[in-house]
Motif scaffolding. Sequence first.
Motif, PDB file in Angstrom:
ATOM      1  N   THR A  61      -9.904 -53.409  10.266  1.00 45.14           N
ATOM      2  CA  THR A  61     -10.180 -53.534   8.824  1.00 45.14           C
ATOM      3  C   THR A  61      -8.890 -53.854   8.065  1.00 45.14           C
ATOM      4  OG1 THR A  61     -11.918 -51.886   9.056  1.00 45.14           O
ATOM      5  CG2 THR A  61     -11.168 -52.330   6.822  1.00 45.14           C
ATOM      6  N   GLY A  62      -7.851 -53.088   8.329  1.00 45.17           N
ATOM      7  CA  GLY A  62      -6.572 -53.290   7.638  1.00 45.17           C
ATOM      8  C   GLY A  62      -6.012 -54.676   7.910  1.00 45.17           C
ATOM      9  N   PHE A  64      -7.461 -57.562   8.960  1.00 47.37           N
ATOM     10  CA  PHE A  64      -8.178 -58.719   8.412  1.00 47.37           C
ATOM     11  C   PHE A  64      -8.225 -58.709   6.888  1.00 47.37           C
ATOM     12  CE2 PHE A  64      -9.171 -59.267  12.786  1.00 47.37           C
ATOM     13  CZ  PHE A  64      -9.215 -60.642  12.928  1.00 47.37           C
ATOM     14  N   THR A  65      -8.193 -57.513   6.299  1.00 48.42           N
ATOM     15  CA  THR A  65      -8.138 -57.447   4.839  1.00 48.42           C
ATOM     16  C   THR A  65      -6.811 -58.031   4.359  1.00 48.42           C
ATOM     17  OG1 THR A  65      -9.482 -55.457   4.905  1.00 48.42           O
ATOM     18  CG2 THR A  65      -8.329 -55.894   2.850  1.00 48.42           C
ATOM     19  N   GLY A  66      -5.714 -57.627   4.999  1.00 45.46           N
ATOM     20  CA  GLY A  66      -4.385 -58.156   4.635  1.00 45.46           C
ATOM     21  C   GLY A  66      -4.335 -59.660   4.811  1.00 45.46           C
ATOM     22  N   VAL A  68      -6.882 -61.967   4.862  1.00 47.12           N
ATOM     23  CA  VAL A  68      -7.701 -62.745   3.926  1.00 47.12           C
ATOM     24  C   VAL A  68      -7.153 -62.621   2.503  1.00 47.12           C
ATOM     25  CG1 VAL A  68      -9.470 -61.014   3.332  1.00 47.12           C
ATOM     26  CG2 VAL A  68     -10.083 -63.417   3.406  1.00 47.12           C
ATOM     27  N   PHE A  69      -6.617 -61.459   2.188  1.00 47.83           N
ATOM     28  CA  PHE A  69      -6.068 -61.274   0.843  1.00 47.83           C
ATOM     29  C   PHE A  69      -4.820 -62.149   0.653  1.00 47.83           C
ATOM     30  CE2 PHE A  69      -4.225 -58.683  -2.666  1.00 47.83           C
ATOM     31  CZ  PHE A  69      -5.307 -58.785  -3.518  1.00 47.83           C
ATOM     32  N   MET A  94      -2.697 -53.464  -1.056  1.00 49.14           N
ATOM     33  CA  MET A  94      -3.008 -52.710   0.173  1.00 49.14           C
ATOM     34  C   MET A  94      -2.693 -51.227  -0.007  1.00 49.14           C
ATOM     35  SD  MET A  94      -4.433 -54.529   2.535  1.00 49.14           S
ATOM     36  CE  MET A  94      -4.480 -53.300   3.808  1.00 49.14           C
ATOM     37  N   LEU A  98      -6.777 -51.349  -1.468  1.00 54.42           N
ATOM     38  CA  LEU A  98      -7.515 -51.842  -0.301  1.00 54.42           C
ATOM     39  C   LEU A  98      -7.357 -50.933   0.906  1.00 54.42           C
ATOM     40  CD1 LEU A  98      -6.790 -55.669  -0.684  1.00 54.42           C
ATOM     41  CD2 LEU A  98      -8.853 -54.411  -1.282  1.00 54.42           C
ATOM     42  N   LEU A 102     -10.870 -49.121   1.675  1.00 55.89           N
ATOM     43  CA  LEU A 102     -11.596 -49.710   2.811  1.00 55.89           C
ATOM     44  C   LEU A 102     -11.542 -48.799   4.041  1.00 55.89           C
ATOM     45  CD1 LEU A 102     -10.767 -53.508   2.423  1.00 55.89           C
ATOM     46  CD2 LEU A 102     -12.823 -52.273   1.772  1.00 55.89           C
ATOM     47  N   THR A 103     -10.418 -48.138   4.240  1.00 55.97           N
ATOM     48  CA  THR A 103     -10.336 -47.184   5.354  1.00 55.97           C
ATOM     49  C   THR A 103     -11.376 -46.087   5.160  1.00 55.97           C
ATOM     50  OG1 THR A 103      -7.991 -47.591   5.601  1.00 55.97           O
ATOM     51  CG2 THR A 103      -8.801 -45.553   6.554  1.00 55.97           C
ATOM     52  N   GLY A 165      -2.061 -54.197   7.380  1.00 50.86           N
ATOM     53  CA  GLY A 165      -2.494 -55.177   6.375  1.00 50.86           C
ATOM     54  C   GLY A 165      -1.316 -55.981   5.850  1.00 50.86           C
TER      55      GLY A 165
END
Lengths: 261, 246
Positions: A61-62, A64-66, A68-69, A94, A98, A102-103, A165
């Motif tokens: 999660t961390g 792919f969030t980093g 794409v962001f 982050m 995020l 998200l976590t 991230g």
Amino acid sequence: MKDWFGKIGGRVFEALRTFGGMMVLLWDLGIALFTQRPRWRETLYQFHQVGAKSQPVVLVTGAFTGMVFAAQTYFQFKRIQMETAVGPVVSVAMCRELGPVLTSLMVAGRVGASMAAELGTMRVTEQIDALRAMATHPVDYLVAPRFVALVVSMPLLAAEAIALGILSGYFVGVHLMGIQGAYFVDNMVRFTDARDVWMGLIKSFIFGGFIALIACYKGFYCKEGAEGVGLATTQAVVAGSLTVLISNFFIALLLNRIIPM
Amino acid sequence: MIEIRKLHKSFKGTAVLRGLDFVIPKGDTTVIIGKSGCGKSVLLRHLVGLLKPDKGKILIEGADIVPLSERELAPFRKKFGMLFQGSALFDSMSVFENVAFPLKEERRYKATEIKDRVAETLGIVGLAGIESKMPAELSGGMRKRVALARAVIRRPEVVLYDEPTTGLDPITADRINDLIVELNDKLKITSVAVTHDMKSVFKIADRIALLDGGVIAMTGTREDFQNSTDERIQNFIAGKADESVV
């Protein structure tokens, strides 16, 4: 019209009852944590279950969030020639939002569901009554270790998600989009404060408490049968996730006042 | 001695116990009989504080346990062992961990002592050597016996049996009955069982109580019940449908 009022009244009464039940559970939990002997074995086991085993999902999660962001901010900032601001934007986002949110949502899904299902199954198969009959307080034995494990694990998991991230944001920004590495890092360090990191860690600590309390409550008071366990599991995930999202706004406002610039 | 005074309990407006008075003498095996759903298990759960009555008193050695909180009940509960209808074994623990649980919770036994006591108690229930098995690997009868071992390992003063033979084949049920009698003789405990299995009743009971209409309608010995001219009792023993037994 009368029916409509009746339904609303029923819902309000049910919500108040749930809130009251949670407060009673919180009170019992306080007694368990501060007056009863610590249960190291059970707590360590829960650390493994909720902390160590959540790492893969939280790290993905961390990361792919980093990524794409970083990509999205790059595409927008490039239009105004501010590509070097991608680093600090990714980093601050982050740390403050995020990472912890998200976590927590991932943990609410993975851990909240499993806690509610496990305790719910124990309830409907009389295992919780068996504990009580053997003079073991179920809150001491079942809730306290889960609560402690989750409130301690959550900031660590969030820290991992934040770090990964930012790293993956750096990879996308510098190696895929062509931002100068030195500018990315320099701007990131200049605009990211310790308070951003603290804010994320404090939030995830609080979210961990909410998720554990809600999941344990839903499991503890689940209705009879397989349907009851299923319902408790769903409710634990939905209520846990919504509580994280809603409380996030208020905690953010509060922390911005408490932690000075 | 356990004394129950004017016990009332309702669920969602349906009265299950209606001012029940009953005394359970020390050292005897008392069996409470009655139709399914008449409140036998509800009564049993009150004795160990798993349910709170709407009204009434439950005196254990003279002390009323009704007003006590969950934590205050702990010293009383240590005097009890309970066999649940569905065994209620902890499914994430092995047989050893299940049976050893009450001793480990006491925190005053060494690991070797616990190991020996578990082996001895599993031997008493005829299941020596299955310590490492998980509950899911056991048959219904074996689970009941493991649960029985867990109920008596702390050498309680009182053991409560909730439908000890329900769901078992006649041979396994008879074995459980033998075990209950054997445990009572060996450990000199007070036993309270609820059941509607009359074969079980006549094998284990010193005293029988009929729960009917939310109160104890009759108490007596095995002989009293067998020789009773009360139509309700005879119908219940013979398993004949009778509208008068609520």
